[in-house]
Every structure is written in structure tokens, then in C-alpha cells.
Motif scaffolding. Structure first.
Motif, PDB file in Angstrom:
ATOM      1  N   TYR A   1       0.642  -1.291   0.097  1.00  0.00           N
ATOM      2  CA  TYR A   1       0.312   0.330   0.472  1.00  0.00           C
ATOM      3  C   TYR A   1       0.672   0.902  -0.182  1.00  0.00           C
ATOM      4  O   TYR A   1       1.945   1.381   0.446  1.00  0.00           O
TER       5      TYR A   1
ATOM      6  N   CYS B   1      -9.669   7.780  -3.121  1.00  0.00           N
ATOM      7  CA  CYS B   1      -9.823   9.523  -3.509  1.00  0.00           C
ATOM      8  C   CYS B   1     -10.576   9.523  -4.826  1.00  0.00           C
ATOM      9  O   CYS B   1     -10.984   9.944  -5.300  1.00  0.00           O
TER      10      CYS B   1
ATOM     11  N   HIS C   1      -3.469  13.823  -1.571  1.00  0.00           N
ATOM     12  CA  HIS C   1      -1.430  14.088  -2.210  1.00  0.00           C
ATOM     13  C   HIS C   1      -0.658  14.844  -2.867  1.00  0.00           C
ATOM     14  O   HIS C   1      -1.018  14.621  -4.023  1.00  0.00           O
TER      15      HIS C   1
ATOM     16  N   GLY D   1       1.345   5.677   4.625  1.00  0.00           N
ATOM     17  CA  GLY D   1      -0.096   6.388   4.483  1.00  0.00           C
ATOM     18  C   GLY D   1      -0.065   5.549   6.131  1.00  0.00           C
ATOM     19  O   GLY D   1       0.567   5.721   6.718  1.00  0.00           O
TER      20      GLY D   1
ATOM     21  N   ALA E   1      -7.906   5.515   7.598  1.00  0.00           N
ATOM     22  CA  ALA E   1      -8.114   5.954   5.707  1.00  0.00           C
ATOM     23  C   ALA E   1      -9.537   4.827   5.251  1.00  0.00           C
ATOM     24  O   ALA E   1      -9.943   6.081   4.567  1.00  0.00           O
TER      25      ALA E   1
ATOM     26  N   LEU F   1       4.543   8.297  14.322  1.00  0.00           N
ATOM     27  CA  LEU F   1       3.476   7.698  14.492  1.00  0.00           C
ATOM     28  C   LEU F   1       2.418   7.605  13.996  1.00  0.00           C
ATOM     29  O   LEU F   1       1.310   8.530  14.185  1.00  0.00           O
TER      30      LEU F   1
ATOM     31  N   THR G   1      11.639   6.719   7.670  1.00  0.00           N
ATOM     32  CA  THR G   1      11.966   7.182   7.332  1.00  0.00           C
ATOM     33  C   THR G   1      12.270   8.801   7.099  1.00  0.00           C
ATOM     34  O   THR G   1      11.560   9.087   7.970  1.00  0.00           O
ATOM     35  N   LEU G   2      13.425   9.616   5.752  1.00  0.00           N
ATOM     36  CA  LEU G   2      12.639  10.358   6.020  1.00  0.00           C
ATOM     37  C   LEU G   2      12.350  11.466   5.594  1.00  0.00           C
ATOM     38  O   LEU G   2      10.901  10.182   3.841  1.00  0.00           O
TER      39      LEU G   2
ATOM     40  N   GLU H   1      13.613   6.363   1.656  1.00  0.00           N
ATOM     41  CA  GLU H   1      12.662   5.180   0.929  1.00  0.00           C
ATOM     42  C   GLU H   1      13.620   5.102  -0.169  1.00  0.00           C
ATOM     43  O   GLU H   1      13.215   3.106  -0.225  1.00  0.00           O
TER      44      GLU H   1
ATOM     45  N   THR I   1     -18.950  12.148   5.402  1.00  0.00           N
ATOM     46  CA  THR I   1     -17.365  12.320   5.665  1.00  0.00           C
ATOM     47  C   THR I   1     -16.436  13.017   5.439  1.00  0.00           C
ATOM     48  O   THR I   1     -16.019  12.833   4.187  1.00  0.00           O
TER      49      THR I   1
ATOM     50  N   ARG J   1     -13.052  16.651   6.149  1.00  0.00           N
ATOM     51  CA  ARG J   1     -12.276  16.719   6.659  1.00  0.00           C
ATOM     52  C   ARG J   1     -12.295  18.786   7.652  1.00  0.00           C
ATOM     53  O   ARG J   1     -13.084  19.410   6.923  1.00  0.00           O
TER      54      ARG J   1
ATOM     55  N   TRP K   1      -4.565  17.014   8.512  1.00  0.00           N
ATOM     56  CA  TRP K   1      -3.869  16.049   7.022  1.00  0.00           C
ATOM     57  C   TRP K   1      -4.598  14.818   6.997  1.00  0.00           C
ATOM     58  O   TRP K   1      -4.030  13.829   7.747  1.00  0.00           O
TER      59      TRP K   1
ATOM     60  N   VAL L   1      -4.212  12.591  10.266  1.00  0.00           N
ATOM     61  CA  VAL L   1      -3.960  13.138  11.654  1.00  0.00           C
ATOM     62  C   VAL L   1      -4.788  14.568  11.684  1.00  0.00           C
ATOM     63  O   VAL L   1      -4.276  15.503  10.919  1.00  0.00           O
TER      64      VAL L   1
ATOM     65  N   TYR M   1     -13.555  13.126   9.411  1.00  0.00           N
ATOM     66  CA  TYR M   1     -13.171  11.363   8.439  1.00  0.00           C
ATOM     67  C   TYR M   1     -12.125  11.582   9.754  1.00  0.00           C
ATOM     68  O   TYR M   1     -11.374  12.852  10.206  1.00  0.00           O
TER      69      TYR M   1
ATOM     70  N   VAL N   1     -18.636   3.096   7.730  1.00  0.00           N
ATOM     71  CA  VAL N   1     -18.554   3.385   6.465  1.00  0.00           C
ATOM     72  C   VAL N   1     -18.529   1.294   6.100  1.00  0.00           C
ATOM     73  O   VAL N   1     -17.617   1.531   6.087  1.00  0.00           O
TER      74      VAL N   1
ATOM     75  N   SER O   1     -17.855   7.933   0.749  1.00  0.00           N
ATOM     76  CA  SER O   1     -17.516   8.324   2.195  1.00  0.00           C
ATOM     77  C   SER O   1     -18.205   9.372   2.434  1.00  0.00           C
ATOM     78  O   SER O   1     -18.308  10.320   3.558  1.00  0.00           O
TER      79      SER O   1
HETATM   80  N1  LIG Z   1     -14.122   8.310   5.575  1.00  0.00           N
HETATM   81  C1  LIG Z   1     -13.751   8.801   4.933  1.00  0.00           C
HETATM   82  N2  LIG Z   1     -12.565   8.580   4.473  1.00  0.00           N
HETATM   83  C2  LIG Z   1     -11.631   8.785   3.432  1.00  0.00           C
HETATM   84  C3  LIG Z   1     -12.044   9.701   2.991  1.00  0.00           C
HETATM   85  C4  LIG Z   1     -13.126  10.461   3.677  1.00  0.00           C
HETATM   86  O1  LIG Z   1     -12.958  11.467   2.660  1.00  0.00           O
HETATM   87  N3  LIG Z   1     -13.549  10.021   4.231  1.00  0.00           N
HETATM   88  N4  LIG Z   1     -10.757  10.379   2.368  1.00  0.00           N
HETATM   89  C5  LIG Z   1      -9.132   9.668   1.634  1.00  0.00           C
HETATM   90  C6  LIG Z   1      -8.325  10.301   0.631  1.00  0.00           C
HETATM   91  S1  LIG Z   1      -9.468  11.074  -0.285  1.00  0.00           S
HETATM   92  C7  LIG Z   1      -7.469   9.884   1.258  1.00  0.00           C
HETATM   93  S2  LIG Z   1      -6.344  10.087   0.079  1.00  0.00           S
HETATM   94  C8  LIG Z   1      -6.887   8.400   2.436  1.00  0.00           C
HETATM   95  C9  LIG Z   1      -5.455   9.176   2.972  1.00  0.00           C
HETATM   96  O2  LIG Z   1      -4.519   7.986   3.371  1.00  0.00           O
HETATM   97  P1  LIG Z   1      -3.507   7.460   3.967  1.00  0.00           P
HETATM   98  O3  LIG Z   1      -2.612   8.524   2.450  1.00  0.00           O
HETATM   99  O4  LIG Z   1      -3.067   6.639   3.428  1.00  0.00           O
HETATM  100  O5  LIG Z   1      -3.149   8.628   5.198  1.00  0.00           O
HETATM  101  P2  LIG Z   1      -2.758   9.724   5.821  1.00  0.00           P
HETATM  102  O6  LIG Z   1      -3.204  10.742   7.181  1.00  0.00           O
HETATM  103  O7  LIG Z   1      -1.661  11.050   4.382  1.00  0.00           O
HETATM  104  O8  LIG Z   1      -1.153   8.764   5.837  1.00  0.00           O
HETATM  105  C10 LIG Z   1      -0.300   9.833   7.293  1.00  0.00           C
HETATM  106  C11 LIG Z   1       0.224   9.269   7.342  1.00  0.00           C
HETATM  107  O9  LIG Z   1       1.831   9.760   6.130  1.00  0.00           O
HETATM  108  C12 LIG Z   1       3.038   9.191   6.776  1.00  0.00           C
HETATM  109  N5  LIG Z   1       3.523   9.761   6.230  1.00  0.00           N
HETATM  110  C13 LIG Z   1       3.930  11.638   6.072  1.00  0.00           C
HETATM  111  N6  LIG Z   1       4.814  12.072   5.306  1.00  0.00           N
HETATM  112  C14 LIG Z   1       5.757  10.751   4.885  1.00  0.00           C
HETATM  113  C15 LIG Z   1       6.793  10.876   3.734  1.00  0.00           C
HETATM  114  O10 LIG Z   1       7.221  11.914   3.957  1.00  0.00           O
HETATM  115  N7  LIG Z   1       7.242   8.806   4.265  1.00  0.00           N
HETATM  116  C16 LIG Z   1       6.646   8.128   4.299  1.00  0.00           C
HETATM  117  N8  LIG Z   1       7.226   7.547   4.126  1.00  0.00           N
HETATM  118  N9  LIG Z   1       5.734   7.979   5.031  1.00  0.00           N
HETATM  119  C17 LIG Z   1       5.343   9.536   5.654  1.00  0.00           C
HETATM  120  C18 LIG Z   1       2.985   9.022   8.575  1.00  0.00           C
HETATM  121  O11 LIG Z   1       3.528   8.164   9.269  1.00  0.00           O
HETATM  122  C19 LIG Z   1       1.338   9.932   8.737  1.00  0.00           C
HETATM  123  O12 LIG Z   1       0.887   9.335   9.712  1.00  0.00           O
HETATM  124  O13 LIG Z   1      -7.871   8.515   2.728  1.00  0.00           O
HETATM  125  C20 LIG Z   1      -9.103   8.342   2.278  1.00  0.00           C
HETATM  126  N10 LIG Z   1      -9.617   7.767   3.480  1.00  0.00           N
END
Ligand SMILES: Nc1nc2c(c(=O)[nH]1)N[C@H]1C(S)=C(S)[C@@H](COP(=O)(O)OP(=O)(O)OC[C@H]3O[C@@H](n4cnc5c(=O)[nH]c(N)nc54)[C@H](O)[C@@H]3O)O[C@H]1N2
Ligand SMILES: Nc1nc2c(c(=O)[nH]1)N[C@H]1C(S)=C(S)[C@@H](COP(=O)(O)OP(=O)(O)OC[C@H]3O[C@@H](n4cnc5c(=O)[nH]c(N)nc54)[C@H](O)[C@@H]3O)O[C@H]1N2
Ligand code: SF4
Ligand SMILES: [Mo]
Length: 768
Positions: free
Chosen positions: A163, A195, A413, A472, A477, A501, A517-518, A559, A652, A654, A659, A662, A731, A738, A752
């Protein structure tokens, strides 16, 4: 469930005021600085902020909104939220081995998302051994051996899941998909699945490419821009500067949203003195407060009016020449659209006929039209047909492949679009797989992989056993939190390449790894010298991103390092895929990308030019890579989204202070919510009908055909100007509601934005 939210600061201190009618301006800048200074020193704050979105600095790790051309950038080319995202990454707080000694995994699993993130940057690899209660330190070599061993021990490569979120830059994304395919699987679920997948499906089918067609200049020069299902004031703040420019040049804006979002109404430009003090610019010339899920009906009504206007004065309304030369399916579409019932349209949209006719007048008066959209369209059961209908709307007047006109799905993103271009997709076209085969000398698997929803099903049913998450927070998510958590816990091993974390580290497989990671802002030094990476924004601009800060810890690997070292351990070395060389010099990765991915010729040279380069979109020269070679008119049917008596349609979304998964803080300033996230926004008339006082404590209970009770406990009901029959809540706290099987047709995206719920008074003795 309320379980792990009890440590939130200020949940008792919730205060509610009237929603704001404008976005950005002086307070926004102050808020960003306050957040930054709480996280780190003034010097580090200045250093990070001055490098965001500059040609020699790093790309904002926030949203995918593009930067203006290099000469046109501000010294501070970032928004309040960009500053918060970067401060959150550049924080001086650290999660050390000592932290993990103090907190068991069980304890961490009961902490809130906010608390987990606030602990700071991860600093060294950690392992949770089978049966252990706490994570313990582990060396990089041993950690990657462990992961490689579990991967090799699988009965079939399809038992592994890889993922990613769109935070990952192009080079590691390309290497990750290369590794997964060389290992033998297309199981590359990503955040896109939740998304803009509906956008990709609809655009791919109708225009031949799943990307937006417009540039920033098109947006500025457009006569009419629709902003549909999007809250740019919070989620793409610099888009407001672009819309302000559109207006300055005489263009008009129509906003379509169930909520009167502040940024859609009025904007104060933070980088201009008059923006800070003045009244700002009114953004929307017309605001349509639509019912959730009503957009398909709205665009059908607009299309009906265009077709009828053409009937009345043939040759004056539609772009007949374009339709004949470049499209198929017009006759079937037109026949179907003539059957549109106004009664049904008005019921589905909740709008008046007069409002829709006024939009029609604007369309007729506009030579060039752009439609922008985001999650308000994609995360519905009919997301794909809705976007197809948007395409019909644009095709009718030739608003594709012409300056100032086109489709503009606004990505989330920062590199989510780039990751797809690099091959992060469970269903990459055969031409891409062939190209990989030619370049690297192995045959990639052709069987489609699993997307996010199907990955959960596979883990739940015991078909997937090793999960690697990159950049992620999968467990938060994804939908149906209880089901998903259970699914992840059945894995033999879960591993995460992360900067901070999050809950995915605490709700994990029998063995678990944290691989720190960086981040974007960290300097990346390899044997071959200092490295940079690249990203692609929402408008297909590809450019470099270079971290400038000292890494958060001496133990971090990039990474690219983690993925290449893992690949060597799993696959061994081969002359065809020089993993070790890729790690030392990312130019070597880019050389391969240049040979595999269309549009990346001379990648290394072109990306070094200030501002980078734009990937060609064939749609802009009216070249459509569909089977017929033409753009496709489609026939779409809408079904009314209706909650049963006593129920509401819940979306649901933001808050301003989060973010994705988070939450940075507990406020949602523009919506007037302060000091709490467990709120549900409901129309006051519905509150009265349901016999609930404003401010009462309620559980949200979702209703789905499987009869399972899904409950999110103890939300404050807040009277808010939502359309009757609908509600909104944040969310990821509401993901538990959901249902896994409630997905958009075709794209498989969780719905969502349309969850049917009822509100129940929270029992006085609700479990804590
Ligand atoms: N109910 C509901 N659910 C949803 C949504 C909604 O509107 N409603 N939206 C959806 C959408 S659009 C999306 S995009 C997803 C988002 O889902 P994800 O993209 O999986 O979640 P994020 O919250 O962006 O991930 C945050 C984590 O990324 C890691 N991170 C941050 N920066 C970096 C980096 O530079 N490198 C690495 N390796 N790790 C990093 C950190 O550890 C942080 O805790 O959620 C979805 N889920
Ligand atoms: N600060 C901040 N910025 C972000 C993110 C973040 O979490 N925080 N996330 C990033 C990501 S990954 C993404 S995908 C984007 C998401 O950007 P958005 O899509 O703007 O995000 P949401 O908060 O999900 O808001 C959806 C909007 O659609 C509206 N809406 C809901 N249902 C309907 C409907 O049926 N019809 C119409 N017309 N409108 C509807 C809602 O009222 C809301 O205004 O933002 C990106 N930028
Ligand atoms: S608009 Fe998006 S990319 Fe630009 S600074 Fe703000 S969060 Fe970052
Ligand atoms: Mo997203």
C-alpha cells in the motif's frame, strides 16, 4: 466507538460559533506560525518555510495544487496549511526506543490519532515480535531480513500487499512497483482507490486518459469555472489565489456544494496587503447549495437545456463541428437526455429551476468553461457516472482541448498523480507492463491486483498475509474500521515505512515493523552525493524536490534505500535490475523511468530546469486514446439518494486543522467549531424533527443491508446550514460507519460522502 478518543485536549471545551464567510488572510498566517513554533525552533521554522515550493527547495508535502511558473512565484509560495504540514514534519519532537519501552502496543492502540502524531518523528527501526507487548529496537539489516523472509515464505506473491499514499515521490514509487512486480504481484493498493479513482475511471473511459487537462493559465483565462464538491479554502488553499486571478480577468465562478464553505464565498489573499486588511474577493458568483449526490442530476439538467437550446436555434449552441469530428455516442446521449424529468432533477438537487436556469445563462455566455471537482463527486455510489456527465457537459460545447477549457479533478496528496504515472496501480495497462519487461528483462504478472477495499477483504478472508504500507495510515484511511482492524490483525506481518507514529503501527499483524524514513524536508545523502526526488502535481507539472534540513535522526534511511535494500534481500541481485546502484544515485532510477514511462524522455536533463516540465496530455490536441480514437458521450442514469424516514445522509469530511487521518488540532475555524472533533453538523429543522436539542450528545448509527450495527459514539449535534436531510462529520472518526461493501460503482471507492445514519441519544453510561 469512542474508545481511543478520550485523551483529546478540549473535547469538553467545545465551542461553536457561526460559520465564517471568508477564508485566508492575516489570522491564517498567524495560525500557521503558531503551529510551527510549537513544533520547532524559530530558526528551523524560518529555514523550512523559506524553502517550500521554491525551485531549489522542496515541494510542499500537502496537496497537489501546482505552483505558478518560477518567475511568477511569491517568496512565500505556500498557504497556512502548507506551513502546518511542513511544521508537523520538521518538528523537533522525537519518538525514541525509550518511548516504546514506556508504552505498550495495546496502550498505543487506545491513544487518539492526534496524540500519536504529536509524539514527533520516528527515529529508529522497531519490531514487535510475535506475542510481545512492546516494540523493541531492531537493526536495519535484521528488520529487512525479517520482512524479506516473510515475503519469501508466502505460498504465492499475491498473498502480499503493498500500500502507498500519494505522499511518496516518483523515484521510490517507481521502485516500489518494480519490486512488487518483479516479486510477482500487482497488489498495489493506494490512497487513490479511496480518493480520485472515480475520476480516473470516468476520464479514462470517456477521454482516454485519467488525468485533468487544464493548466494554471487555462484556469486564469477561463470565462467560467465550476468548483464542485470541493472545499479549497481548507484543502487546496492556493487554488483561491488562482480563482481570484480568474475573476480579476473577468471570469466567473459557480460553486456547487451542500455546505456554504468559507473559501467558496470570499477570499482574502495572504500575500497581498489588501488581502490582509480589505474585504477580499467574493469568489462564487453563484453558489448552489446542492443536496448530497445531486450533481449528476444537476449536470443532466444543464445538458438537457443545452440540447433544447440547440433545437430552438440550430447551429448556435453546441459545437457541432467538434462533436462530429471528435466524439462518438452523441445521438444516444441526446435521446436519453431529452427524457430528463425536471421534477426528479429538482428533488435530487434541492435547487430551484430558476437557479439552474441562471447557471445555464452563464454557460451560454461563456466561450470557455472548466469544471473542477474533488471528493464531493468521487466518494458517492454514482461518482463515475456523475463525472462522465460532467464530461458530456464539456463536450457539448467543445470545452475540451482548447485554452481556458477542460476537466480539472483537483488531486489530494502532493504526488498522488505522479505515483499513478510511475505504475502504482493494481491495474496498469499492458503497454506499461510490456515496457517494464523490455527494460528489466522479467515478465510482470498480468493478473490484476487488489485495490484498497479488496485488500481488506483478502486479509479478512486469510488470502493476504503480509502487508507493507508506505507513507500512509491504512487502518484509518479505510472504511469499516472494526472490520479493517480485525483484518490487519490476522496478518502474519505488517510493516510500515513512515515518518510519524500513527494508528497503523498500533493495530498490526502478529509481527510488526516500523521502518522510519526521511521526510520531504530532510536532506538525503547517499554514496553518490546529495539526492533530490521528483513529483507531479495535479496539472501534470513534474519538478524536483530537495530536502534542506538535517535529518530527524541519524538512523533514518530514505524510502529509496529501504525499498532497494528490501528488493535485494528478496530477489537477490541481477544485472538487469541494479538495485544497489539505484540506491547510490537517483539519476539512475530516473534514466530507467525515462525509458519506461511515456513523456519522461530526457528526464534528468529536463527536470533540472527551473520549474521542471509539463507532461503532455493528448486531450489538449484533441487526441483521444479511447478504442474509437474519439471522446465518448455516455448515457448515465441517476438514482435519488434518499435516507429513510428519521435518517440522514452523512458525509465524512476534513476539518481545517487536519491532514487526512492526522488531526493537528481540534479546531475547524472556518466552520466555527473550536476545541472538539466529535461533532455532527445537522440542519436545525432536522434536529427539531428528530426531537434533538442543538448541542445534545448523540451516537451515529449507520444503516446497511447486512444488518450489522455500526456505531460512532458520543458526538455533539450542532445546528448548521446543511441541506435538509443531510449531515456532516469528520473523518477518520466516522470511518467506522462506512460499510466495506458500500462502494462506488466501477471505481470501488468507499462511499464516504453518503452514509445513511440515524442519530440516537448517547446512553448516559456509555462505555469510556
Ligand atoms: N471516511 C473517509 N475516509 C477517507 C476519506 C474521506 O474523505 N472520508 N478520504 C480518503 C482519501 S481522499 C485519502 S487520500 C486517504 C488518505 O489516506 P493515507 O494517505 O493513507 O493517510 P495519511 O493520513 O495521509 O497518512 C499519514 C501518514 O503518512 C506518513 N508520512 C507522512 N509523510 C511521509 C513521508 O514523507 N514518507 C513516508 N514514508 N511516510 C510519510 C506518516 O507516518 C503519517 O502518519 O483517506 C481516505 N479515507
Ligand atoms: N488541509 C488539508 N488539505 C488537504 C487534505 C487534508 O486532509 N487537509 N487532504 C488532501 C486530500 S488526500 C484530498 S483527496 C483533498 C480533498 O479535498 P476535498 O474534496 O475538498 O475534501 P473534503 O473535506 O472531503 O471535502 C469535500 C467537499 O465536498 C462537499 N460535498 C460533499 N458531498 C457533496 C456532494 O454530493 N456534492 C457536492 N457538490 N459537494 C459535496 C463537502 O461539503 C466538502 O466541501 O484535499 C487534500 N488537501
Ligand atoms: S495549496 Fe497545497 S501545495 Fe500549496 S502550500 Fe497549500 S497545502 Fe501546500
Ligand atoms: Mo485524497
Amino acid at each position: 466507538m469512542r474508545d481511543f478518543d478520550v485523551d483529546e485536549p478540549g473535547e469538553d471545551g467545545l465551542s461553536v460559533s457561526a460559520p465564517k464567510t471568508w477564508a485566508t488572510g492575516a489570522p491564517a498566517v498567524v495560525h500557521a506560525l503558531q503551529y510551527a513554533l510549537r513544533q520547532t525552533s524559530p530558526k528551523r521554522t524560518a529555514l523550512t518555510l523559506l524553502n517550500i515550493n521554491q525551485t531549489k527547495g522542496f515541494d510542499c508535502p500537502g496537496c497537489a495544487w501546482p505552483e505558478p511558473a518560477p518567475g511568477k512565484r511569491h517568496r512565500n509560495e505556500y498557504c497556512e496549511n502548507g506551513a502546518k504540514h511542513i511544521a508537523d514534519e520538521a518538528t523537533s519532537r522525537r519518538v525514541t526506543a525509550d518511548f516504546f519501552r514506556q508504552h505498550s502496543v495495546d496502550e498505543l492502540s487506545r491513544k487518539s490519532d492526534h496524540w500519536l502524531n504529536q509524539q514527533g518523528r520516528l527515529t529508529e527501526p522497531m519490531v514487535l515480535r510475535e506475542g510481545a507487548t512492546h516494540y523493541e529496537p531492531i537493526g536495519w539489516d535484521e528488520a529487512l531480513d525479517l520482512l524479506a523472509g516473510e515475503l519469501r515464505a508466502l505460498d504465492h506473491p499475491d498473498e502480499a500487499l503493498f500500500y502507498t499514499s500519494g505522499r511518496l515521490a516518483n523515484e521510490p514509487a517507481f521502485l516500489l512497483q518494480l519490486f512488487a512486480r518483479a516479486f510477482g504481484t500487482n497488489n498495489l493498493p493506494d490512497c487513490s482507490n479511496m480518493c480520485h479513482e472515480s475520476s480516473g475511471s470516468a476520464l479514462g473511459e470517456t477521454l482516454g486518459i485519467g488525468k485533468g487537462s487544464v493548466s494554471l493559465d487555462d484556469l486564469h483565462d477561463s470565462d467560467l469555472v465550476f468548483v464542485v464538491g470541493q472545499n479549497p479554502g481548507t484543502n487546496h488553499p492556493r487554488m483561491l489565489s488562482a480563482l481570484e486571478e480568474t475573476k480579476r480577468r473577468g471570469g466567473h465562478i459557480v460553486a456547487v456544494n451542500p455546505l456554504p464553505e468559507a473559501g467558496l464565498l470570499r477570499f482574502k489573499h495572504p500575500q497581498k496587503a489588501r488581502g490582509v486588511i480589505g474585504r477580499g474577493t467574493a469568489i462564487a458568483d453563484q453558489f448552489l447549495q446542492i443536496r448530497p449526490g445531486g450533481d449528476l442530476a444537476l449536470f443532466q439538467a444543464l445538458n438537457l437545456m443545452l440540447v433544447e437550446a440547440e433545437d430552438k436555434e440550430p447551429g448556435t449552441v453546441l459545437d457541432r463541428a467538434f462533436i462530429e469530428a471528435h466524439t462518438t455516442g452523441y445521438d444516444a446521449f441526446a435521446e436519453h437526455i431529452r427524457e430528463t424529468s425536471w421534477d426528479a432533477v429538482l428533488e435530487a438537487t434541492g435547487l430551484t429551476r430558476d437557479e439552474i436556469e441562471r447557471v445555464h445563462e452563464r454557460v451560454l455566455a461563456s466561450r470557455s468553461v472548466i469544471v473542477c471537482w474533488a471528493m464531493g463527486l468521487t466518494q458517492h455510489k454514482h461518482g463515475v457516472p456523475t463525472i462522465r456527465e460532467v464530461v458530456n457537459f464539456l463536450l457539448l460545447r467543445g470545452n475540451i482541448g482548447r485554452p481556458g477549457a477542460g476537466v480539472c479533478p483537483v488531486r489530494g496528496h502532493s504526488n498522488v498523480q505522479g505515483d499513478r504515472t510511475m505504475g502504482i496501480w493494481e491495474r496498469m495497462p499492458q503497454a506499461f507492463l510490456d515496457s517494464l519487461e523490455r527494460e528489466f528483462g522479467f515478465t510482470p504478472p498480468t493478473r490484476h491486483g487488489l485495490d484498497s477495499v479488496d485488500s481488506i477483504r483478502a486479509m479478512r478472508d486469510g488470502h493476504a498475509k503480509v502487508f507493507l504500507g508506505v507513507a500512509g495510515n491504512f487502518v484509518r484511511a479505510t472504511p469499516d474500521s472494526d472490520v479493517t482492524e480485525q483484518a490487519l490483525r490476522t496478518c502474519r506481518l505488517t510493516a510500515h515505512i513512515s515518518t510519524k507514529l500513527n494508528r497503523s503501527h498500533a493495530v498490526c499483524g502478529r509481527t510488526a515493523l516500523i521502518l522510519p524514513t526521511l521526510g520531504r524536508s530532510d536532506r538525503d545523502r547517499q554514496a553518490g552525493g546529495e539526492q533530490f526526488m521528483t513529483v507531479e502535481d495535479s496539472m501534470s507539472e513534474v519538478h524536483a524536490t530537495r530536502g534542506r534540513l538535517a535529518p530527524a535522526s541519524a538512523h533514518l534511511l530514505s524510502e529509496v534505500s529501504i525499498i532497494t535494500r528490501l528488493a535485494r534481500k528478496v530477489l537477490g541481485s541481477s544485472p538487469d535490475v541494479p538495485w544497489a546502484d539505484f540506491e547510490t544515485d537517483y539519476d539512475l532510477v530516473r534514466d530507467r523511468i525515462a525509458r519506461v514511462v511515456d513523456g519522461f524522455e530526457d528526464f534528468n536533463e529536463r527536470v533540472r530546469r527551473p520549474g521542471g516540465f509539463r507532461l503532455p496530455n493528448p486531450v489538449n490536441s484533441r487526441e483521444f486514446r479511447t478504442p474509437s480514437g474519439k471522446a465518448v458521450f455516455s448515457v448515465n442514469d441517476f438514482t435519488l439518494l434518499r435516507a429513510p424516514e428519521g435518517h440522514l445522509v452523512l458525509q465524512t469530511l476534513r476539518s481545517h486543522d487536519q491532514w487526512n487521518t492526522v488531526p493537528y488540532a481540534m479546531d475547524d475555524r472556518y466552520r466555527g467549531i473550536k476545541g472538539g472533533r466529535r461533532v455532527v453538523l445537522v440542519n436545525p429543522a432536522d434536529l427539531a424533527d428528530l426531537g434533538l436539542a442543538d448541542g445534545s450528545l448523540v451516537d451515529l448509527v449507520s444503516v446497511w443491508s447486512d444488518g450489522v450495527e455500526r456505531r460512532a459514539e458520543a458526538f455533539r449535534a450542532v445546528g448548521y446550514p446543511t441541506p435538509p436531510g443531510s449531515a456532516a462529520a469528520y473523518y477518520p472518526e466516522t470511518n467506522v460507519l462506512v460499510p466495506l461493501d458500500s462502494v462506488a460503482d466501477i471505481s470501488n471507492t468507499p462511499t464516504s460522502k453518503s452514509v445513511i445514519v440515524r442519530l440516537e441519544h448517547t446512553a448516559a453510561t456509555a462505555p469510556a
